[in-house]
Scaffold this active site. Structure first.
Site, PDB file in Angstrom:
ATOM      1  N   HIS A  20     -15.978  -9.376   7.464  1.00 43.04           N
ATOM      2  CA  HIS A  20     -14.801 -10.352   6.193  1.00 43.04           C
ATOM      3  C   HIS A  20     -14.229 -11.573   5.978  1.00 43.04           C
ATOM      4  O   HIS A  20     -14.119 -12.239   6.821  1.00 43.04           O
ATOM      5  CB  HIS A  20     -13.663  -9.180   5.703  1.00 43.04           C
ATOM      6  N   GLU A  52     -10.850 -11.340  -0.783  1.00 44.73           N
ATOM      7  CA  GLU A  52     -11.058 -11.661   0.468  1.00 44.73           C
ATOM      8  C   GLU A  52     -12.212 -11.021   0.068  1.00 44.73           C
ATOM      9  O   GLU A  52     -12.760  -9.565  -0.498  1.00 44.73           O
ATOM     10  CB  GLU A  52     -10.383 -10.214   1.223  1.00 44.73           C
ATOM     11  N   ASP A  95      -6.682  -4.909  10.313  1.00 45.67           N
ATOM     12  CA  ASP A  95      -8.107  -4.775  10.996  1.00 45.67           C
ATOM     13  C   ASP A  95      -7.945  -3.776  12.292  1.00 45.67           C
ATOM     14  O   ASP A  95      -9.399  -3.127  12.354  1.00 45.67           O
ATOM     15  CB  ASP A  95      -8.551  -6.649  11.127  1.00 45.67           C
ATOM     16  N   HIS A 136     -10.808 -14.256   5.767  1.00 46.41           N
ATOM     17  CA  HIS A 136      -8.930 -14.409   5.904  1.00 46.41           C
ATOM     18  C   HIS A 136      -8.685 -15.652   4.866  1.00 46.41           C
ATOM     19  O   HIS A 136      -8.845 -16.493   5.419  1.00 46.41           O
ATOM     20  CB  HIS A 136      -8.853 -14.527   7.090  1.00 46.41           C
TER      21      HIS A 136
HETATM   22 ZN   LIG Z   1      -9.083  -9.266   8.158  1.00 45.11          ZN
END
Ligand SMILES: [Zn+2]
Length: 144
Positions: free
Chosen positions: A84, A24, A97, A86
């Site tokens: 970010h 990630e 989140d 996934h």
């Molecule tokens: Zn996330």
């Protein structure tokens, strides 16, 4: 408020998340509030404090947060939000989140399936009003 981002800056985000896949990636999006828009002028690809966690945790390294803060003061811009990735998951905020979000910022989530730019499957941007109500999709407008 729509998020306005140039193709070039969006590519910086895509490249970063593709490079870090299958882990990630995360970073900051800086810019200005321009009337009813949030205009992104700078992307700061950061290091995920959790490094090799594929799902679902990100926290920007403290040293990078310091750099982001310096950059915003130097260029007189604000942190508008964070992006970010996934990896192999849809671009939908996870409970983690939502729980870790701050209401003021935009959160861009990039769903990605491989190490190439073409592996970016979806990009969505959200505001998370609080930790109880559903995230609100915020439009992304891509400029040349
Ligand atoms: Zn996330």
């Amino acid at each position: 408020m729509p998020l306005i981002i140039s193709k070039e800056n969006l590519t910086i985000i895509k490249k970063h998340v593709a490079e870090i896949f299958p882990y990630e990636a995360c970073g900051a999006m800086l810019g200005i509030f321009d009337g009813d828009n949030k205009k992104i002028t700078k992307i700061f690809p950061a290091q995920n404090k959790y490094r090799k966690i594929a799902w679902d945790a990100f926290e920007i390294e403290p040293k990078d947060m310091l750099e982001i803060d310096k950059l915003s003061r130097k260029e007189n811009i604000e942190v508008i939000g964070f992006y970010h990735s996934h990896p192999n998951h849809p671009a939908v905020p996870s409970n983690t989140d939502i729980g870790a979000s701050w209401p003021y910022y935009s959160y861009t989530i990039v769903s990605i399936k491989g190490n190439k730019l073409e592996d970016v499957a979806d990009i969505k941007n959200y505001l998370m009003p609080d930790k109880i109500n559903k995230p609100i999709i915020e439009e992304i407008i891509i400029t040349e």
